[in-house]
Design an enzyme around this catalytic site. Structure first.
Site, PDB file in Angstrom:
ATOM      1  N   ASN A  27       0.857  -1.187   0.000  1.00 56.50           N
ATOM      2  CA  ASN A  27       0.000   0.000   0.000  1.00 56.50           C
ATOM      3  C   ASN A  27       0.890   1.233   0.000  1.00 56.50           C
ATOM      4  OD1 ASN A  27      -2.067   1.804   0.167  1.00 56.50           O
ATOM      5  ND2 ASN A  27      -2.721   1.245   2.239  1.00 56.50           N
ATOM      6  N   GLN A  50      17.592  -3.439  -0.161  1.00 57.80           N
ATOM      7  CA  GLN A  50      17.113  -2.907   1.116  1.00 57.80           C
ATOM      8  C   GLN A  50      17.950  -1.716   1.569  1.00 57.80           C
ATOM      9  OE1 GLN A  50      14.358  -3.857   3.085  1.00 57.80           O
ATOM     10  NE2 GLN A  50      13.758  -5.018   1.264  1.00 57.80           N
ATOM     11  N   HIS A 114      16.637   1.185 -11.012  1.00 57.10           N
ATOM     12  CA  HIS A 114      17.307   2.315 -11.650  1.00 57.10           C
ATOM     13  C   HIS A 114      18.112   3.175 -10.677  1.00 57.10           C
ATOM     14  CE1 HIS A 114      14.007   4.693  -9.994  1.00 57.10           C
ATOM     15  NE2 HIS A 114      14.607   5.794 -10.393  1.00 57.10           N
ATOM     16  N   HIS A 141      25.724   7.873 -10.940  1.00 57.00           N
ATOM     17  CA  HIS A 141      25.030   6.806 -10.220  1.00 57.00           C
ATOM     18  C   HIS A 141      24.362   5.809 -11.156  1.00 57.00           C
ATOM     19  CE1 HIS A 141      21.424   9.372 -10.862  1.00 57.00           C
ATOM     20  NE2 HIS A 141      20.773   8.232 -10.779  1.00 57.00           N
ATOM     21  N   HIS A 285      16.899  24.967  -2.996  1.00 60.98           N
ATOM     22  CA  HIS A 285      16.601  25.943  -1.949  1.00 60.98           C
ATOM     23  C   HIS A 285      17.923  26.442  -1.366  1.00 60.98           C
ATOM     24  CE1 HIS A 285      15.385  27.392   2.024  1.00 60.98           C
ATOM     25  NE2 HIS A 285      14.147  27.443   1.594  1.00 60.98           N
ATOM     26  N   LYS A 423      -7.405  13.481 -32.154  1.00 59.65           N
ATOM     27  CA  LYS A 423      -8.527  12.543 -32.092  1.00 59.65           C
ATOM     28  C   LYS A 423      -8.912  12.068 -33.483  1.00 59.65           C
ATOM     29  CE  LYS A 423     -13.270  12.165 -30.314  1.00 59.65           C
ATOM     30  NZ  LYS A 423     -14.360  12.885 -29.596  1.00 59.65           N
TER      31      LYS A 423
END
Length: 500
Positions: A27, A50, A114, A141, A285, A423
């Protein structure tokens, strides 16, 4: 697919896919219930995967936005889910594309894996730390993600699992090409991407659209962005006007590339605008960036003294671990606490910098002006030196940071690389017509600013620096406010500081 369908007409993977009981259901706060293929679950349940639970998605952004506590782990699950959802939608809408269950599973695994190659604090590691300790290095990475994928499969003996679900060595090549796609050389005289020589091995050119699902090199519209836009906005408390589900609903493959209905042009502009908003308000920021600078300085100073066990028992520095997946798999954001809790005198400087971050004793933002050239920086430093007393060498105290804000393709209109259908003509793709472009499109798609910070927090010195910056009134776009929140007491700055 109907579970009652005869298994004689199903491939191994089709049969597994039809049995929900063999999947894991999670979930997710962004996508709701996500169904994970058994092979994806095998990959997830490894130490190497993990590890992503302990790498913050937004790195040091968590020090500025207290809600930004999400990690690379959940983002990877989301990208896996969206990759499968998009490719299944294309398969159902256009059976003539010949999309197989293997294609779908490979896209899901590519989405899942990824980000395996991210180091501590995500983009800080390959974007700031590695360039500082290995100048000129091209390491990214994405490269480490493919190497970690190979290491994960070998270390956990997963080849039989791939064989079980019908995935071959060529499929594993395809998975890695989706993560870190090699550049194809252009044919002499070619002028468009479609004329490039096809050198990828995982899938033939007629299935080149599959390479646009996880990491789209053509126009930047891919499920990786779709997940982190939605997830980051949710965790940061920033409004996201872009709806990726509409893009999936109105996507088609035409001329071997993923195209969208012409009425989706506004939604796609919202996507690129969301990207710029996230960079402006969160990723770049002013407080986030200076914390990144301080943490990078601490990691650079600690590089020679923190080591991890590599293959053959060799001890490797953080900078050396990028070439040894056993050592690299041990590195997460925990290096921060490793330094802070250490009593090693060799780590004194690093430890003090990180303690300043925790105490909110940050380098001071002084101002922001238009992009400065190197000679302009030298002039600015010299002017500050003349107006400040001895003991304040501006060259050692002042920090310049270049900030670039764009819509994903530097100074180009990102929609210019997208093809649309109508369309009335669903099988004909082309650029958006001039009369269909939204009226809110900006005139310029990129801007660059130079931010100035000071390591010295003395109010007298800061006043001089501000005066020098204000003298450049024709270039000044923003200057530090003497009564800004950063000037308040530490208790105010440390609590729920969403604006730095």
């Amino acid at each position: 697919m109907d579970n009652k369908q005869s298994s004689a007409n199903l491939s191994v993977d089709d049969e597994i896919t039809s049995q929900t009981s063999q999947h894991k259901i999670v979930n997710d706060p962004i996508h709701g219930y996500i169904k994970l293929h058994p092979l994806c679950v095998k990959i997830i349940d490894t130490l190497e995967f993990q590890r992503l639970r302990f790498i913050k998605q937004l790195g040091n952004g968590y020090f500025v936005y207290p809600g930004a506590s999400h990690n690379r782990f959940e983002h990877s699950l989301g990208v896996c889910h969206l990759a499968g959802k998009l490719v299944r939608a294309l398969q159902g809408r256009q059976p003539e594309l010949g999309i197989t269950s293997n294609d779908i599973l490979c896209a899901e695994i590519a989405g899942l894996c990824h980000d395996l190659g991210h180091g501590p604090f995500s983009h800080l590691f390959d974007g700031m730390f590695i360039p500082a300790v290995l100048p000129g290095s091209k390491w990214k990475h994405e490269q480490a993600s493919t190497e970690m994928f190979d290491y994960l499969v070998a270390e956990n003996k997963l080849l039989p699992e791939f064989d079980k679900y019908g995935l071959t060595e060529l499929d594993r090549v395809f998975i890695k090409e989706q993560i870190d796609r090699p550049s194809e050389p252009e044919i002499a005289g070619s002028s468009t991407p479609d004329q490039k020589e096809w050198t990828l091995k995982g899938r033939p050119k007629e299935k080149s659209f599959l390479y646009e699902v996880v990491a789209n090199k053509r126009n930047g519209i891919d499920v990786d962005k779709w997940d982190y836009f939605a997830r980051d906005c949710h965790m940061l408390g920033i409004r996201n006007n872009f709806d990726h589900n509409r893009c999936i609903e109105f996507s088609r493959v035409l001329d071997s590339q993923i195209c969208y209905r012409d009425k989706e042009v506004g939604n796609l502009y919202d996507m690129f605008h969301t990207r710029r908003t996230l960079h402006s308000r969160a990723y770049q920021h002013k407080t986030t960036k200076i914390i990144e600078k301080m943490v990078t300085e601490a990691l650079v100073k600690a590089n020679d003294f923190i080591k991890f066990n590599g293959k053959d028992g060799k001890k490797l520095k953080m900078s050396e671990s990028i070439h040894d997946m056993k050592a690299f798999s041990q590195m997460t954001d925990h290096v921060f606490n490793l330094i802070v809790s250490s009593t090693d005198t060799d780590l004194n400087e690093s430890r003090e910098i990180l303690k300043k971050v925790l105490r909110r004793e940050l380098y001071k933002f002084v101002g922001q002006i238009q992009m400065l050239k190197e000679d302009e920086k030298k002039t600015l430093i010299a002017t500050i030196d003349k107006q400040t007393p001895e003991g304040y060498p501006a060259e050692d105290i002042i920090i310049f940071q270049l900030v670039t804000l764009d819509y994903g393709m530097k100074d180009k209109n990102p929609i210019g690389s997208v093809r649309f259908y109508s369309k009335d003509e669903p099988n004909k793709a082309g650029p958006i017509r001039q009369d269909q472009k939204p009226s809110f499109i900006p005139d310029h798609f990129t801007e660059q600013q130079t931010r100035i910070y000071s390591k010295e927090l003395d109010t007298g010195f800061l006043k001089v620096v501000r005066e020098v910056l204000n003298s450049l009134s024709d270039k000044t776009t923003e200057s530090g406010d003497k009564n800004s929140p950063d000037e308040k007491d530490k208790s105010t700055k440390s609590s729920n500081d969403t604006e730095g």
